[in-house]
Every structure is written in structure tokens, then in C-alpha cells.
Scaffold this active site. Structure first.
Site, PDB file in Angstrom:
ATOM      1  N   LYS A 201       0.785  -1.235   0.000  1.00 37.20           N
ATOM      2  CA  LYS A 201       0.000   0.000   0.000  1.00 37.20           C
ATOM      3  C   LYS A 201       0.815   1.282   0.000  1.00 37.20           C
ATOM      4  O   LYS A 201       1.760   1.429   0.770  1.00 37.20           O
ATOM      5  CB  LYS A 201      -0.862   0.017   1.264  1.00 37.20           C
ATOM      6  CG  LYS A 201      -2.030  -0.951   1.217  1.00 37.20           C
ATOM      7  CD  LYS A 201      -2.634  -0.953   2.569  1.00 37.20           C
ATOM      8  CE  LYS A 201      -4.097  -1.242   2.612  1.00 37.20           C
ATOM      9  NZ  LYS A 201      -4.547  -1.097   4.012  1.00 37.20           N
ATOM     10  N   GLY A 357       8.908  -5.992   8.046  1.00 37.27           N
ATOM     11  CA  GLY A 357       8.572  -7.408   8.144  1.00 37.27           C
ATOM     12  C   GLY A 357       8.760  -8.227   6.874  1.00 37.27           C
ATOM     13  O   GLY A 357       9.526  -9.185   6.852  1.00 37.27           O
TER      14      GLY A 357
HETATM   15  P1  AMP Z   1       3.855  -4.454   3.094  1.00 36.23           P
HETATM   16  O1  AMP Z   1       3.484  -5.145   4.374  1.00 36.23           O
HETATM   17  O2  AMP Z   1       3.084  -3.219   2.797  1.00 36.23           O
HETATM   18  O3  AMP Z   1       5.349  -4.285   2.939  1.00 36.23           O
HETATM   19  O4  AMP Z   1       3.373  -5.436   1.938  1.00 36.23           O
HETATM   20  C1  AMP Z   1       3.886  -6.721   1.756  1.00 36.23           C
HETATM   21  C2  AMP Z   1       2.913  -7.523   0.966  1.00 36.23           C
HETATM   22  O5  AMP Z   1       2.668  -6.902  -0.273  1.00 36.23           O
HETATM   23  C3  AMP Z   1       3.414  -8.913   0.658  1.00 36.23           C
HETATM   24  O6  AMP Z   1       2.627  -9.849   1.318  1.00 36.23           O
HETATM   25  C4  AMP Z   1       3.273  -9.029  -0.860  1.00 36.23           C
HETATM   26  O7  AMP Z   1       2.710 -10.251  -1.259  1.00 36.23           O
HETATM   27  C5  AMP Z   1       2.334  -7.893  -1.202  1.00 36.23           C
HETATM   28  N1  AMP Z   1       2.525  -7.430  -2.579  1.00 36.23           N
HETATM   29  C6  AMP Z   1       3.676  -7.081  -3.172  1.00 36.23           C
HETATM   30  N2  AMP Z   1       3.481  -6.756  -4.455  1.00 36.23           N
HETATM   31  C7  AMP Z   1       2.168  -6.883  -4.693  1.00 36.23           C
HETATM   32  C8  AMP Z   1       1.353  -6.708  -5.830  1.00 36.23           C
HETATM   33  N3  AMP Z   1       1.872  -6.302  -7.002  1.00 36.23           N
HETATM   34  N4  AMP Z   1       0.026  -6.931  -5.717  1.00 36.23           N
HETATM   35  C9  AMP Z   1      -0.493  -7.335  -4.551  1.00 36.23           C
HETATM   36  N5  AMP Z   1       0.227  -7.533  -3.425  1.00 36.23           N
HETATM   37  C10 AMP Z   1       1.538  -7.307  -3.492  1.00 36.23           C
END
Ligand code: AMP
Length: 399
Positions: A201, A357
Site C-alpha cells: 500500500k 517485516g
Molecule cells: P507491506 O506489508 O506493505 O510491505 O506489503 C507486503 C505484501 O505486499 C506482501 O505480502 C506481498 O505479497 C504484497 N505485494 C507485493 N506486491 C504486490 C502486488 N503487485 N500486488 C499485490 N500484493 C503485493
């Protein structure tokens, strides 16, 4: 030399706030990942070696109201003793109260006492001063070694420090390592300084990007959040992750970066899928030309190559958040390519800090832990540090 390394703990009782919030198996209460416990061992051993004794306090899980068996720190006693090479670990089934005081009182040099879960008292999270004062009576010296909770103004992480004079409150080795490497990146970064920001996000990462605009030379944006930026620039993103209420924020960030001369790198291409699933059909497409019904789940090969080039000419690298859905094999190439480039740049002399994380999980999963300069263990704390906020747990010890 730091205050902690220089302090001689001989004959003193050190009250250490550790982060022993380890995951436990729901059925057996066995520890499933002991990274956080292992991290605290050098701090404990330094004190024992000096001839001091150690009183450990931590939280575990999120107990709702009062004691809950499944969140008892007693489940950690045996493993802690093993990690300390067979040293006996005493346990007090309350973190304050008579038994804790009596046991602490009778401790001899070389002994270790683990207190029961701090969060069995609601006063802990409320930052209650009289609860903090009660805890402070257990030790002669306060050592904060819990970076993972440094962004919380809780009784044991921040409020307690005021009950110890300056020369008797300090950081342990874990905290020192975290603070030193974060400071190096934030305030003494050798240029070019590249920040790699990924994850799901935009809304979670706005503040960190804003702060980095003041410091970095290059910012690489990958992961799900990249598509909000793509759409903000008029791109077609199919059913990729997008925060429509952040389109303006994304445009503003790009404008600000331009004004400040910071290069923002977005993925030119993406690995797209017809479904959010490990067995989805996939293909590669330009990130601003994603067909309807498809979604970008990883950065594409062109993007990975361009990102790697930026990383390889960097002297300082900060990495927070994966480039794609690395948990699924089909979408982990981008994150792996970045890990490779960060490892290679580090080998050539760059300083690299990986935190948050999921990027830590990715680095561990791909076996790169030893190939980067520093892996930060504090997810939320690390993010807030890089947003430029003062963390209460750090400020209280330094005050
Ligand atoms: P965050 O906790 O915000 O660092 O997000 C990590 C998560 O983002 C991980 O579980 C990834 O699977 C997810 N993620 C990364 N790239 C994408 C994408 N293009 N679409 C959906 N989820 C994503």
C-alpha cells in the site's frame, strides 16, 4: 565505545526490556521462530560475564485482560536456558509483586530471572508511571534492548527510564545496532543513496517516501503500490492493486521528487496474472498497459534490470517492502533480483539496511541475510524511524 560496552555490571542487577514477542505454536506452545530471543543473547552474556545478574521483562502476544496461559513467558524458560548455554533461568509468575521482588532481591551474580508477561497489566500499554516505577525497583540499571517496541510509549519501554539516573539507563547491543545503522542511513549516508520501497500500500509508505525525498538520490518504487503511481500518471493498470483515494498523493510525491532532483524509478514492465493465485496464467506487459482483467503481481524483467543498475551504483541502500507477491513462486523473481543486486552492491562496499517485516522475510527466505550490511528486526519501529519520528523508547533513554 558505547555506554553499554563501557559499563561494568559487576555486582549489579540489570533490568533489561527485551523483545521476546516470539511466535508460538498454537497447540503446543513451542517457539516457532526464536530470532528475537537469539538477538538478545549477547547483551545478556555481556552482563553475566561482567559479574552482574539479569532480570528480563517482555511482552508476548496480545492478552486481552489479565493473565492468559497461552501468553505466559514461562513457555520460553527452557529454550532461553539452552540459548544461554545451560544457565539456569528463574521465572517469576508476575512482573511486579512480592515473588518478583523477593526473587530479584536474592539473585546472585551470574543468575538470570525472566518475569511474567508485562501486558498482563493494562498499565503497561497505557504507559502508567506508577506501574513503571514498580518495575524500576527490580533492578539497579535499566537496559532497553527492545527495538521492536521502541515506537510505543509503554511503561517498560519509555516511561520507566525516568526512574534511573542517566548513567544507569542505556541501550543494549540490539538497540545500539539498530540505532547506529538507522542513523548512518538517515544522517550520514554516502551518496548515491538509493531507497527501495515496495509492499502493498502507498498509504503505509507515504511518510517514509516524503522523508526520504529530503535524503535519497534515487527512490525505487515496486510492489503493489507502484500501480497507484502508474494510474496517477494516466497508465492502464487492469485490476492491479490501486488506492484510488491516493492518486493525488502519488502525483504530489512525483512532483516533489522532481522539484528536489530525486530520481523516482517505477517499474517499466510487470509480470501480470489473470488471478491472484499461485497457479494463475501469467505474461509480461508494460506496467502502464495492463489489459483489463489482468493484474501486476511482480516487477518485470526490464524493470528488474533497470532497478539493479541503480542499486549497483549506490553507496547507501535502504530496502523496505517486496517488489511483488514473493510468497508465490511465479511472482518472486523481481524481489530476488533486487536481493541479488543489494548483495552485490554490499560486496562492493555499499552499506545496505533491510527492514520491515516482509522484506526481512524475503531476504531470509532467499538466504541473503548474511549478504546485506544490516537486517532490522523492528517492523513498525523501523518504519517510524525512517519517517523521521522520534521513537519514545529511544528518546527516554537519551533524555
Ligand atoms: P507491506 O506489508 O506493505 O510491505 O506489503 C507486503 C505484501 O505486499 C506482501 O505480502 C506481498 O505479497 C504484497 N505485494 C507485493 N506486491 C504486490 C502486488 N503487485 N500486488 C499485490 N500484493 C503485493
Amino acid at each position: 565505545m558505547s555506554q553499554f560496552s563501557q559499563h561494568n555490571f559487576s555486582g549489579q542487577k540489570a533490568l533489561i526490556r527485551v523483545d521476546f514477542n516470539v511466535p508460538l505454536d498454537k497447540a503446543t506452545q513451542a517457539i516457532t521462530d526464536d530470532t528475537r530471543m537469539k538477538a538478545a543473547i549477547p547483551t545478556i552474556q555481556k552482563i553475566l560475564k561482567d559479574g552482574g545478574s539479569v532480570i528480563l521483562m517482555s511482552h508476548l502476544g496480545r492478552p486481552k485482560e489479565g493473565p492468559e496461559e497461552k501468553y505466559s513467558l514461562k513457555h520460553l524458560v527452557k529454550h532461553l536456558s539452552e540459548l544461554l548455554g545451560g544457565t539456569t533461568v528463574l521465572f517469576a509468575n508476575d512482573c511486579i509483586g512480592e515473588q518478583a521482588y523477593l526473587t530479584a532481591d536474592m539473585m546472585k551474580p551470574g543468575e538470570v530471572l525472566l518475569l511474567e508477561n508485562l501486558r498482563f497489566y493494562k498499565e503497561e500499554e497505557k504507559g502508567d508511571a506508577s506501574f513503571a516505577e514498580k518495575l524500576s525497583k527490580l533492578g539497579d540499571v535499566y537496559v532497553n534492548d527492545a527495538f521492536g517496541t521502541a515506537h510505543r510509549a509503554h511503561a517498560s519501554t519509555a516511561v520507566i527510564a525516568q526512574f534511573f539516573p542517566k548513567e544507569k539507563r542505556m541501550f543494549g547491543f540490539v538497540m545500539e545496532g539498530e540505532v547506529n545503522s538507522a542513523e548512518k542511513v538517515l544522517h550520514a549516508a554516502e551518496k548515491p543513496f538509493t531507497a527501495i520501497i515496495g509492499g502493498a500500500k502507498v498509504s503505509d509508505k507515504i511518510l517514509i517516501i516524503e522523508n526520504l525525498l529530503e535524503r535519497a538520490t534515487d527512490i525505487i518504487i515496486g510492489g503493489g503500490m507502484a500501480y497507484t503511481f502508474m494510474k496517477a500518471q494516466g497508465g492502464k493498470i487492469g485490476k492491479s492493486l490501486c488506492e484510488d483515494d491516493r492518486l493525488q498523493t502519488a502525483s504530489d510525491l512525483l512532483e516533489n521528487a522532481k522539484a528536489k532532483g530525486v530520481n523516482i524509478h517505477l517499474p517499466a514492465d510487470s509480470v501480470i496474472a489473470d488471478n491472484f493465485a499461485a497457479d494463475a496464467n501469467t505474461q509480461t506487459a508494460a506496467s502502464n498497459e495492463i489489459p483489463d482483467g489482468w493484474m501486476g503481481l511482480d516487477v518485470g524483467p526490464e524493470a528488474a534490470k533497470a532497478f539493479a543498475e541503480v542499486i549497483l551504483r549506490s553507496k547507501t541502500i535502504l530496502w523496505n517492502g517486496p517488489m511483488g507477491v514473493f510468497e508465490m513462486e511465479k511472482f518472486q523473481k523481481g524481489t530476488k533480483a533486487i536481493a541479488d543486486a543489494v548483495a552485490e552492491a554490499t560486496e562492493k562496499g555499499a552499506f545496505s539496511l533491510v527492514g520491515g517485516g516482509d522484506s526481512v522475510a524475503a531476504v531470509n527466505q532467499f538466504g541473503y541475510t548474511e549478504k546485506v550490511s544490516y537486517v532490522s528486526t523492528g517492523g513498525g519501529a523501523m518504519l517510524e524511524y525512517f519517517e523521521g519520528k522520534e521513537l519514545p523508547g529511544i528518546a527516554a533513554v537519551k533524555a
